[in-house]
Design a protein around this motif. Structure first.
Motif, mmCIF file in Angstrom:
data_model
loop_
_atom_site.group_PDB
_atom_site.id
_atom_site.type_symbol
_atom_site.label_atom_id
_atom_site.label_comp_id
_atom_site.label_asym_id
_atom_site.label_seq_id
_atom_site.Cartn_x
_atom_site.Cartn_y
_atom_site.Cartn_z
ATOM 1 N N LEU A 3 0.824 -1.207 0.000
ATOM 2 C CA LEU A 3 0.000 0.000 0.000
ATOM 3 C C LEU A 3 0.858 1.257 0.000
ATOM 4 O O LEU A 3 0.532 2.247 -0.667
ATOM 5 C CB LEU A 3 -0.930 -0.008 1.220
ATOM 6 C CG LEU A 3 -2.119 -0.969 1.174
ATOM 7 C CD1 LEU A 3 -2.899 -0.900 2.485
ATOM 8 C CD2 LEU A 3 -3.039 -0.638 0.006
ATOM 9 N N VAL A 4 1.957 1.238 0.753
ATOM 10 C CA VAL A 4 2.853 2.396 0.784
ATOM 11 C C VAL A 4 3.424 2.662 -0.605
ATOM 12 O O VAL A 4 3.436 3.799 -1.097
ATOM 13 C CB VAL A 4 3.988 2.170 1.804
ATOM 14 C CG1 VAL A 4 5.033 3.279 1.684
ATOM 15 C CG2 VAL A 4 3.430 2.135 3.215
ATOM 16 N N GLY A 58 0.800 3.948 -2.941
ATOM 17 C CA GLY A 58 0.488 5.343 -2.648
ATOM 18 C C GLY A 58 1.465 6.296 -3.305
ATOM 19 O O GLY A 58 1.064 7.301 -3.908
ATOM 20 N N LEU A 68 0.879 6.275 -7.097
ATOM 21 C CA LEU A 68 -0.312 7.029 -7.470
ATOM 22 C C LEU A 68 -0.072 8.532 -7.381
ATOM 23 O O LEU A 68 -0.571 9.300 -8.214
ATOM 24 C CB LEU A 68 -1.492 6.630 -6.583
ATOM 25 C CG LEU A 68 -2.007 5.197 -6.742
ATOM 26 C CD1 LEU A 68 -3.218 4.969 -5.855
ATOM 27 C CD2 LEU A 68 -2.354 4.891 -8.185
ATOM 28 N N MET A 69 0.698 8.962 -6.383
ATOM 29 C CA MET A 69 1.040 10.381 -6.308
ATOM 30 C C MET A 69 1.868 10.797 -7.513
ATOM 31 O O MET A 69 1.693 11.891 -8.067
ATOM 32 C CB MET A 69 1.785 10.675 -5.009
ATOM 33 C CG MET A 69 0.887 10.709 -3.776
ATOM 34 S SD MET A 69 1.729 11.338 -2.306
ATOM 35 C CE MET A 69 2.782 9.941 -1.919
#
Length: 327
Positions: A300-301, A304, A307-308
């Motif tokens: 997930l990290v 994230g 996606l940024m």
């Protein structure tokens, strides 16, 4: 003083705070003779037109449903197909007058909602099985021809929307009738491939309208086409253990193709849908292949941060290569 010089003077005076917005509006209304509040009044009229149309439509539906068992076959056709034809004719008459053109659109929408019901009831009374894809294809063909003829006759964008909708439905019913049991695919995959083809056709159709009289419809076709095409391609990839390797490998190329096309076409629709589906693809692949090896929290990290990065690249491409007013 020509128009450009006048606008330049207005910008200069506004920048020096020597001209207020109110003064500019006062000058505009004094020169044009237009009354203040006219636009708001027209917006209110539009809302009332819509509300009135909805109430009329609901009233007809309730009347028909409550008395359906008491109607004979002829009456059933009259109360369903009759209002549809009447709404269509009234819409055409109102559309001839620019002052009432919006009211004409309301009647055309009512006609388009009632027309399939009326034609379907007529076929049902005639003894045809409405559950058959062949009968549905005939009904949708008739509706498509009606609105295509209306489009070529009256040149209204609303008829283009109706024609697009009914021809799309005709595409699904006809392919089900002709190929439903001979494709070699499951029903789910057959539907996904049809959505893929339809989405691609919308993209081509939107591009074809780009320089014509209906170019305002292009962004909508791009949006629906991108949603259908990329959504179907992503769904065709499947999930482990029954994933389709071809579509999983092909999908990122399709997404980046959309992003590159957004620069060529100067289309924000392509850019945003390409970026959105790229994010969805990253989440899908991460959940399928990397959660067991990296652990879900670490995955997930990483997702994230990725996606940024995608979000920043989308913003950068939009600002650098696509104009703010682009579709």
């Amino acid at each position: 003083m020509n128009k450009e010089e006048l606008l330049h003077s207005v910008r200069s005076l506004a920048g020096e705070h020597r001209l207020s917005k109110q003064e500019l509006l006062d000058a505009y209304y004094a020169g044009s003779g237009e009354k203040r509040g006219t636009k708001h009044g027209f917006q209110l009229a539009k809302i009332l037109y819509y509300l009135g149309g909805i109430i009329v439509f609901l009233g007809l539906v309730i009347l028909i449903v409550q008395n359906w068992r008491d109607f004979n076959d002829v009456t059933r056709i009259v109360v369903t197909l009759g209002p549809a034809i009447a709404a269509y004719i009234v819409g055409v008459l109102f559309s001839r007058d620019e002052q009432f053109s919006f009211l004409g659109k309301v009647f055309h929408v009512m006609g388009a909602l009632l027309m399939p019901v009326g034609v379907g009831v007529s076929f049902d009374v005639g003894g045809y099985n409405l559950g058959s894809s062949g009968v549905a294809s005939v009904i949708l063909l008739l509706l498509s021809l009606v609105y295509l003829a209306s489009l070529f006759t009256f040149r209204k964008t609303l008829f283009l929307i109706f024609a697009t909708f009914f021809t799309s439905a005709l595409y699904f019913s006809t392919t089900s009738f002709l190929l439903g049991s001979y494709t070699g695919f499951s029903s789910t995959h057959f539907f996904q491939y049809r959505v893929l083809v339809l989405g691609f056709s919308y993209l081509l159709f939107g591009y074809g309208l780009l320089s014509g009289a209906y170019k305002a419809f292009t962004p909508w076709l791009y949006g629906v086409g991108a949603l259908a095409f990329l959504g179907a391609a992503l769904a065709l990839g499947g999930f482990r253990p029954s994933q389709n390797v071809f579509w999983e490998l092909a999908f990122p190329f399709l997404v980046f193709g959309f992003i590159l096309l957004s620069i060529y076409l100067r289309s924000k629709v392509f850019l945003w849908f390409g970026s959105f589906y790229l994010m969805g693809y990253i989440l899908k692949i991460t959940s399928e292949y990397f959660t067991d090896s990296l652990g879900w929290p670490l995955a997930l990290v990483l997702v994230g941060f990725v996606l940024m990065g995608v979000g920043y690249c989308t913003f950068y491409v939009s600002r650098k290569y696509i104009s703010p007013s682009a579709a």
